[in-house]
Motif scaffolding. Structure first.
Motif, PDB file in Angstrom:
ATOM      1  N   TYR A  17      46.271   2.175  38.611  1.00 20.44           N
ATOM      2  CA  TYR A  17      47.617   1.857  39.079  1.00 20.44           C
ATOM      3  C   TYR A  17      47.657   1.842  40.615  1.00 20.44           C
ATOM      4  O   TYR A  17      48.158   0.895  41.227  1.00 20.44           O
ATOM      5  N   LEU A  18      47.063   2.862  41.247  1.00 12.92           N
ATOM      6  CA  LEU A  18      47.048   2.918  42.711  1.00 12.92           C
ATOM      7  C   LEU A  18      46.288   1.738  43.291  1.00 12.92           C
ATOM      8  O   LEU A  18      46.730   1.090  44.228  1.00 12.92           O
ATOM      9  N   SER A  19      45.121   1.452  42.701  1.00 18.24           N
ATOM     10  CA  SER A  19      44.281   0.378  43.227  1.00 18.24           C
ATOM     11  C   SER A  19      44.974  -0.976  43.111  1.00 18.24           C
ATOM     12  O   SER A  19      44.865  -1.822  43.991  1.00 18.24           O
ATOM     13  N   ALA A  20      45.699  -1.187  42.019  1.00 17.14           N
ATOM     14  CA  ALA A  20      46.342  -2.485  41.792  1.00 17.14           C
ATOM     15  C   ALA A  20      47.466  -2.736  42.776  1.00 17.14           C
ATOM     16  O   ALA A  20      47.803  -3.877  43.065  1.00 17.14           O
ATOM     17  N   PHE A  21      48.062  -1.657  43.310  1.00 18.43           N
ATOM     18  CA  PHE A  21      49.220  -1.853  44.175  1.00 18.43           C
ATOM     19  C   PHE A  21      48.945  -1.512  45.624  1.00 18.43           C
ATOM     20  O   PHE A  21      49.860  -1.416  46.419  1.00 18.43           O
ATOM     21  N   THR A  22      47.695  -1.268  45.961  1.00 16.23           N
ATOM     22  CA  THR A  22      47.407  -0.844  47.320  1.00 16.23           C
ATOM     23  C   THR A  22      47.004  -2.003  48.205  1.00 16.23           C
ATOM     24  O   THR A  22      45.884  -2.488  48.134  1.00 16.23           O
ATOM     25  N   PHE A  23      47.959  -2.424  49.027  1.00 12.77           N
ATOM     26  CA  PHE A  23      47.673  -3.452  50.004  1.00 12.77           C
ATOM     27  C   PHE A  23      47.430  -2.758  51.333  1.00 12.77           C
ATOM     28  O   PHE A  23      48.065  -1.750  51.624  1.00 12.77           O
ATOM     29  N   GLY A  24      46.522  -3.291  52.132  1.00  7.26           N
ATOM     30  CA  GLY A  24      46.466  -2.832  53.516  1.00  7.26           C
ATOM     31  C   GLY A  24      45.482  -1.723  53.805  1.00  7.26           C
ATOM     32  O   GLY A  24      45.736  -0.861  54.626  1.00  7.26           O
ATOM     33  N   GLY A  25      44.355  -1.702  53.120  1.00  7.01           N
ATOM     34  CA  GLY A  25      43.252  -0.870  53.613  1.00  7.01           C
ATOM     35  C   GLY A  25      43.167   0.530  53.038  1.00  7.01           C
ATOM     36  O   GLY A  25      44.067   1.016  52.358  1.00  7.01           O
ATOM     37  N   GLY A  26      42.037   1.165  53.346  1.00  6.69           N
ATOM     38  CA  GLY A  26      41.655   2.430  52.748  1.00  6.69           C
ATOM     39  C   GLY A  26      42.614   3.587  52.974  1.00  6.69           C
ATOM     40  O   GLY A  26      42.811   4.410  52.082  1.00  6.69           O
ATOM     41  N   TYR A  27      43.217   3.651  54.185  1.00  8.89           N
ATOM     42  CA  TYR A  27      44.061   4.802  54.470  1.00  8.89           C
ATOM     43  C   TYR A  27      45.283   4.826  53.574  1.00  8.89           C
ATOM     44  O   TYR A  27      45.836   5.883  53.307  1.00  8.89           O
ATOM     45  N   VAL A  28      45.716   3.645  53.136  1.00 14.47           N
ATOM     46  CA  VAL A  28      46.879   3.590  52.271  1.00 14.47           C
ATOM     47  C   VAL A  28      46.550   4.234  50.932  1.00 14.47           C
ATOM     48  O   VAL A  28      47.292   5.072  50.424  1.00 14.47           O
ATOM     49  N   ILE A  29      45.387   3.888  50.366  1.00 13.48           N
ATOM     50  CA  ILE A  29      45.039   4.446  49.059  1.00 13.48           C
ATOM     51  C   ILE A  29      44.763   5.941  49.184  1.00 13.48           C
ATOM     52  O   ILE A  29      45.095   6.716  48.288  1.00 13.48           O
ATOM     53  N   VAL A  30      44.219   6.369  50.314  1.00 10.61           N
ATOM     54  CA  VAL A  30      43.990   7.798  50.529  1.00 10.61           C
ATOM     55  C   VAL A  30      45.331   8.540  50.543  1.00 10.61           C
ATOM     56  O   VAL A  30      45.489   9.595  49.924  1.00 10.61           O
ATOM     57  N   SER A  31      46.332   7.952  51.223  1.00 12.06           N
ATOM     58  CA  SER A  31      47.664   8.549  51.253  1.00 12.06           C
ATOM     59  C   SER A  31      48.253   8.639  49.850  1.00 12.06           C
ATOM     60  O   SER A  31      48.857   9.641  49.473  1.00 12.06           O
ATOM     61  N   LEU A  32      48.050   7.572  49.068  1.00 16.02           N
ATOM     62  CA  LEU A  32      48.619   7.557  47.720  1.00 16.02           C
ATOM     63  C   LEU A  32      47.882   8.523  46.793  1.00 16.02           C
ATOM     64  O   LEU A  32      48.499   9.169  45.945  1.00 16.02           O
ATOM     65  N   LEU A  33      46.560   8.633  46.957  1.00 14.37           N
ATOM     66  CA  LEU A  33      45.783   9.602  46.164  1.00 14.37           C
ATOM     67  C   LEU A  33      46.308  11.011  46.434  1.00 14.37           C
ATOM     68  O   LEU A  33      46.460  11.822  45.520  1.00 14.37           O
ATOM     69  N   LYS A  34      46.598  11.294  47.704  1.00 15.15           N
ATOM     70  CA  LYS A  34      47.126  12.614  48.086  1.00 15.15           C
ATOM     71  C   LYS A  34      48.468  12.864  47.401  1.00 15.15           C
ATOM     72  O   LYS A  34      48.699  13.910  46.817  1.00 15.15           O
ATOM     73  N   LYS A  35      49.358  11.870  47.463  1.00 13.77           N
ATOM     74  CA  LYS A  35      50.683  12.020  46.839  1.00 13.77           C
ATOM     75  C   LYS A  35      50.530  12.294  45.340  1.00 13.77           C
ATOM     76  O   LYS A  35      51.234  13.116  44.773  1.00 13.77           O
ATOM     77  N   LYS A  36      49.606  11.563  44.709  1.00 14.39           N
ATOM     78  CA  LYS A  36      49.457  11.667  43.254  1.00 14.39           C
ATOM     79  C   LYS A  36      48.806  12.996  42.844  1.00 14.39           C
ATOM     80  O   LYS A  36      49.349  13.745  42.044  1.00 14.39           O
ATOM     81  N   PHE A  37      47.623  13.285  43.416  1.00 15.70           N
ATOM     82  CA  PHE A  37      46.827  14.403  42.900  1.00 15.70           C
ATOM     83  C   PHE A  37      47.176  15.745  43.538  1.00 15.70           C
ATOM     84  O   PHE A  37      46.957  16.780  42.939  1.00 15.70           O
ATOM     85  N   VAL A  38      47.735  15.735  44.757  1.00 19.88           N
ATOM     86  CA  VAL A  38      48.119  16.991  45.395  1.00 19.88           C
ATOM     87  C   VAL A  38      49.591  17.307  45.104  1.00 19.88           C
ATOM     88  O   VAL A  38      49.911  18.369  44.564  1.00 19.88           O
ATOM     89  N   ASP A  39      50.485  16.368  45.432  1.00 18.91           N
ATOM     90  CA  ASP A  39      51.919  16.663  45.336  1.00 18.91           C
ATOM     91  C   ASP A  39      52.446  16.589  43.906  1.00 18.91           C
ATOM     92  O   ASP A  39      53.259  17.390  43.488  1.00 18.91           O
TER      93      ASP A  39
END
Lengths: 187, 189
Positions: A17-39
């Motif tokens: 889901y994150l990969s399919a909606f992540t536009f704009g480079g690696g830092y965006v997916i890293v931010s989203l991974l943090k939101k998902k798995f940490v928060d």
């Protein structure tokens, strides 16, 4: 902790889901991974996530792929890595396969263009929110050296210094700090 | 053997691109336009444009794109696997070492100094995205050249994430929809 099968399934769906909606480079997916798995899921704590991001950032290859590997490995070992990487690769693989056929139609569509442009502002907001939370964590630690490193690294990055050098330099500073501190406590 | 050539080319791209994103671009260009005659420069530029408009890392997108063009779906698979293989091995090894030795004081010292730097790097990447969003890719920063609608969409997005606690992906899609709706309202179809 949940059963391993359940963890793998959730890992697969989240990363896909994150990969399919992540536009704009690696830092965006890293931010989203943090939101998902940490928060959201609380599977990884915040300090650990920052360490994993540092590994993803300072290894060769795409940050999004590396980020998926570290998170997958941390959560479920090698099966986790394979699960996360498959889920990360699948969306771009399918989308690019289709687009390579339909490219010219896609490129000239003004509505598609406008949407993608607007999404940049949304991406910026996601990153700003993550930086705000993480930066607040660092400042609350009340360690002047950490705050100095954060400011220094930020200036270096904005000045166009390669991130590899920033990572190497900050690692060396940490190494020096640890060694000096040890000597002091020995004498 | 074209599959092996694709695989080997993209292994090099995966192995030598540090820093993510555009850092891989010159490497890809060298491999697919100069060393191998797989793409023309125009096709390569198109590839970069596609990568900007779609999700996924540039290196992975390029592997799929070039692989399909040269040898169909099996070619795309060979190139993609080549591109991610170095990451799989190196990152898994480092992650393993980290999880095993992270309690050592030396490693702790190094990591304590890396954490603030990671926050700084994410911040710097965010700012360059926002500069492109507000002032366009030419990045001439001036008050008159500012896209105020983008600034507004950014502000609304921040409020939705921070204050309302909305799902970030939903916020991103919403930002795209707002921009498209404003364009249609201003220009018609």
């Amino acid at each position: 902790m949940e059963s391993k099968k359940n963890v793998l399934l959730k890992l697969f769906i989240s990363t896909l889901y994150l990969s399919a909606f992540t536009f704009g480079g690696g830092y965006v997916i890293v931010s989203l991974l943090k939101k998902k798995f940490v928060d959201q899921l609380h599977w990884i704590d915040e300090d650990e996530m920052l360490d994993l991001v540092a590994i993803a950032q300072s290894s060769p290859g795409a940050i999004a792929v590396n980020g998926a590997i570290v998170v997958g490995y941390k959560l479920a070992g090698i099966p986790g890595t394979i699960t996360a990487i498959t889920a990360t690769i699948l969306p771009p693989f399918i989308i690019i396969s289709m687009i390579s056929v339909l490219y010219s139609v896609f490129r000239d569509n003004i509505i598609v263009n406008q949407m993608l442009e607007g999404m940049q502002a949304g991406v910026g907001a996601v990153i700003a929110s993550v930086v705000f939370e993480m930066g607040r964590g660092i400042c609350h630690g009340k360690n002047p050296a950490s705050i100095a490193i954060m400011v220094g690294a930020f200036i270096a990055c904005m000045a166009g210094v390669s991130v590899i050098y920033v990572v190497l330099a900050c690692g060396a500073i940490g190494l020096a700090r640890t060694c000096l501190f040890r000597k002091e406590s020995h004498s | 053997m074209i599959y092996l050539q694709l695989f080997l080319s993209f292994i090099q791209i995966g192995l030598f691109s540090f820093g993510g994103g555009y850092a891989a671009m010159p490497l890809i260009q060298e491999q697919v336009t100069a060393i191998h005659p797989w793409l023309s420069m125009t096709e390569f530029t198109d590839l970069i444009t596609i990568s900007q408009m779609t999700p996924g890392p540039i290196a992975v997108n390029s592997a799929t794109f070039v692989g399909i063009k040269i040898a169909g779906i099996p070619g795309a698979i060979a190139a993609t696997v080549g591109c991610i293989l170095p990451s799989c091995i190196i990152v898994t090894l480092i992650a393993r070492l980290y999880l095993k030795y992270r309690n050592m004081s030396v490693l702790q010292g190094v990591l304590n100094s890396l954490r603030p730097a990671v926050v700084a790097m994410i911040a710097a990447a965010g700012i360059s995205i926002l500069i492109t969003a507000f002032w366009g890719s030419e990045s001439v920063i001036s008050l008159s050249g500012t896209s105020w609608i983008m600034v507004l969409i950014f502000a609304v997005s921040v409020v939705l994430i921070q204050k309302v606690g909305m799902n970030p992906i939903l916020v991103m899609v919403l930002a795209g929809v707002i921009k498209a709706v404003v364009y249609i309202a201003g220009n018609g179809f």
